[in-house]
Write an enzyme that holds these catalytic residues in place. Structure first.
Site, PDB file in Angstrom:
ATOM      1  N   GLU A 161      -7.803   8.531  -1.893  1.00 10.45           N
ATOM      2  CA  GLU A 161      -7.507   9.990  -3.725  1.00 10.45           C
ATOM      3  C   GLU A 161      -7.047   8.977  -4.618  1.00 10.45           C
ATOM      4  O   GLU A 161      -7.279   7.857  -5.306  1.00 10.45           O
ATOM      5  CB  GLU A 161      -6.226   9.778  -2.649  1.00 10.45           C
ATOM      6  CG  GLU A 161      -4.727  10.481  -2.987  1.00 10.45           C
ATOM      7  CD  GLU A 161      -5.617  12.244  -2.923  1.00 10.45           C
ATOM      8  OE1 GLU A 161      -6.376  12.777  -1.825  1.00 10.45           O
ATOM      9  OE2 GLU A 161      -5.831  12.653  -4.189  1.00 10.45           O
TER      10      GLU A 161
ATOM     11  N   LYS B 207     -12.947   2.981  -4.652  1.00 10.43           N
ATOM     12  CA  LYS B 207     -11.790   3.390  -4.998  1.00 10.43           C
ATOM     13  C   LYS B 207     -11.363   2.539  -6.179  1.00 10.43           C
ATOM     14  O   LYS B 207     -11.042   2.358  -7.103  1.00 10.43           O
ATOM     15  CB  LYS B 207     -10.770   3.685  -3.482  1.00 10.43           C
ATOM     16  CG  LYS B 207      -9.577   3.681  -4.071  1.00 10.43           C
ATOM     17  CD  LYS B 207      -8.835   5.075  -5.171  1.00 10.43           C
ATOM     18  CE  LYS B 207      -7.533   4.874  -5.569  1.00 10.43           C
ATOM     19  NZ  LYS B 207      -6.966   6.213  -7.343  1.00 10.43           N
TER      20      LYS B 207
ATOM     21  N   CYS C  32       0.183   1.355  -8.851  1.00 10.14           N
ATOM     22  CA  CYS C  32      -1.542   1.331  -8.508  1.00 10.14           C
ATOM     23  C   CYS C  32      -2.410   0.313  -8.917  1.00 10.14           C
ATOM     24  O   CYS C  32      -2.882  -0.910  -8.935  1.00 10.14           O
ATOM     25  CB  CYS C  32      -2.019   2.442  -7.796  1.00 10.14           C
ATOM     26  SG  CYS C  32      -1.499   3.256  -6.397  1.00 10.14           S
TER      27      CYS C  32
END
Ligand code: NAD
Ligand code: UGA
Length: 463
Positions: free
Chosen positions: A162, A221, A277
């Site tokens: 995502e 990612k 993150c």
């Protein structure tokens, strides 16, 4: 395979908004989001959609449209796994705090628990989708658990990372730059990829749906986050040089951003990036590189984190130095505590570290943030374990009004770029403060010249 039932394990910042948008855009698919955290699920089910546990512009409207129609939140994980043809894993993958890889590697215990639970419960073939951000080659471990502990059913593992950013999650989900889906090159793998492509194709243009092998998807990612964070550390490094040389980092950013090869985004100098993150994913990348013996690669990326830590520390040092080398018993007001605007998320927010440094110097911190509660701020500080909880509690005063928070303070530090800060009556704030009154604009959102004309001593980042 046509998907009619989806389950998502993890009702957090990714699972909640992502599934709400899938449910809104695919009314023919029943979407059930499950979590072990009963309070979180109760909050998602709160009759008043304004009380859902995650604040994101536009999210409560989507939840109120889809919830009860084809969007459900539940703690019955087994039932949702059993019913679904496709299971998204959106659980947290924090940095390990123990054992091998402590402080660097991603902690995959929640991922493994999900895999074991899926293996135990599944009676029919399932597509398992990695939505969480994972180290490259995690799909191998998930597959091994599923294949060796399951009930003999077939699993296909897809990687579908995502890329949403908090604060803009809904628009990012509705208009993604791309959807990335990695899967096996076998016919079964390709069929699983197609099933997920069909879900997204309900609202995303097919040209934007990119399919790759699983490892490329997993690694892309981590790479995307590393590149984004690297830009911030790069401009922050230049901000320090700007302060020494009379250059203005905003002007430098503008000048380089007009080069189409560089581009203007993610060049905003700041007190440092926060969020759950960037740091975790880069540390994970560094750990992976080291584990393959790629020490130069590891050192290269680790520098992004070193620079970010330096920038946060530099900001608090500057406050202390400017306030005549002592902030003991001085009231310093923080505008903002969230790690960026338009979110109530505070994970790794620069504000926490700046507050910690200033409390070490015995400052009194007053905070106003439109979306963050005192309890959250206190638990963020307590989590650092720098001092006993009572000391944090004594040092922290939280206000629900910025003007009150600023009254009688010696300095203001802007830690989050909330839009409302730019609309304040700064003359009124100035009049209520000790003189000389200082502003340390950690986000470069205020008009320094205007504040100086009122009487403030203004310090931006890199100017
Ligand atoms: P989060 O902590 O907000 O949510 C994770 C949820 O998973 C929690 O509510 C937790 O209770 C639940 N959970 C953990 N183990 C479980 C289990 N075994 N069964 C059921 N529920 C379980 O985390 P998040 O911010 O949503 O991030 C999730 C993943 O997505 C991470 O890997 C993160 O790196 C990645 N990611 C996050 C963002 C973001 O903006 N936050 C963006 C892109 C990717
Ligand atoms: C980031 C990425 O942007 C997402 O694509 C990714 O999906 C997500 O991480 C993730 O994997 O969790 P997020 O952390 O939510 O999203 O927010 P960002 O907009 O990237 O901001 C991160 C931090 O960098 C914030 O503290 C922000 O203030 C800071 N920042 C951002 C800067 O200091 N300067 C900038 O120019 C941009």
């Amino acid at each position: 395979m046509k998907i009619t039932k989806i389950c998502c394990i993890g009702a957090g910042y990714v699972g909640g908004p992502t599934m709400a948008v899938i449910a809104q855009k695919c009314p023919h698919i029943q979407v059930t989001v499950v979590d072990l955290n009963e309070q979180r699920i109760a909050d998602w089910n709160d009759p008043n959609p304004e009380n859902i546990p995650i604040y994101e512009p536009g999210l409560s409207e989507i939840v109120s449209e889809a919830r009860g129609r084809n969007l459900f939140f539940s703690t019955d994980v087994d039932k949702a796994i059993d019913e679904a043809q496709m299971i998204f894993i959106s659980v947290n993958t924090p940095t390990k705090t123990y054992g091998k890889g402590k402080g660097m590697a991603a902690d995959l215990k929640f991922i493994e628990l999900c895999a074991r639970q899926i293996a135990r419960v599944a009676k029919q073939n399932k597509i398992v989708v990695e939505k969480s951000t994972l180290p490259v080659r995690t799909a191998e471990a998930i597959k091994s658990i599923l294949d060796n502990t399951g009930n003999g059913v077939q699993f296909q593992i897809l990687s579908n990372p995502e890329f949403l950013a908090e604060g803009t999650a809904v628009t990012d989900l509705l208009n993604p730059d791309r959807i990335l889906i990695g899967g096996d090159t076998t016919p079964e793998g390709q069929e699983a990829i197609q099933a997920l492509v069909d879900v997204y194709a309900n609202w995303v243009n097919i040209d934007k749906i990119l399919t790759t092998n699983v490892w490329s998807s997993e690694l892309s990612k981590l790479t995307a986050n590393a590149f984004l964070a690297q830009r911030i550390s790069s401009i922050n490094a230049m901000s320090e040089l700007c302060e020494k040389t009379g250059a203005d980092v905003n002007e430098v950013a503008r000048a380089i951003g007009m080069d189409s090869r560089i581009g203007p985004k993610f060049l905003k100098a700041s007190v440092g990036f926060g969020g759950s993150c960037f740091q975790k994913d880069i540390l994970n990348l560094v750990y992976i590189a080291k584990s393959y013996g790629l020490n130069e690669v590891a050192d290269y990326w680790e520098q992004v984190i070193i620079m970010n830590d330096h920038q946060k520390r530099r900001f608090s040092n500057k406050i202390v130095q400017t306030l005549y080398n002592t902030v003991a018993d001085k009231k310093i007001t923080f505008l903002g505590w969230a790690f960026k605007k338009d979110t109530n998320d505070t994970r790794e927010s620069a504000a926490i570290y700046v507050a910690d440094d200033l409390i070490n110097e015995q400052a009194k911190i007053s905070v106003y943030d439109p979306k963050v509660s005192r309890n959250k701020m206190l638990s963020d500080l307590n989590y650092l374990e720098t001092r006993i909880e009572a000391e944090n509690s004594n040092a922290l005063n939280v206000f629900d009004n910025a003007y009150e928070a600023c009254k009688n303070s010696h300095a203001i530090a802007v830690l989050t770029e909330w839009d409302e800060f730019t609309t304040y009556d700064w003359k009124k704030i100035y009049d209520s403060m000790h003189k000389p009154a200082f502003v340390f604009d950690g986000r470069n959102i205020l008009n320094g010249k205007e504040l100086e004309s009122i009487g403030f001593v203004y310090n931006g980042i890199g100017s």
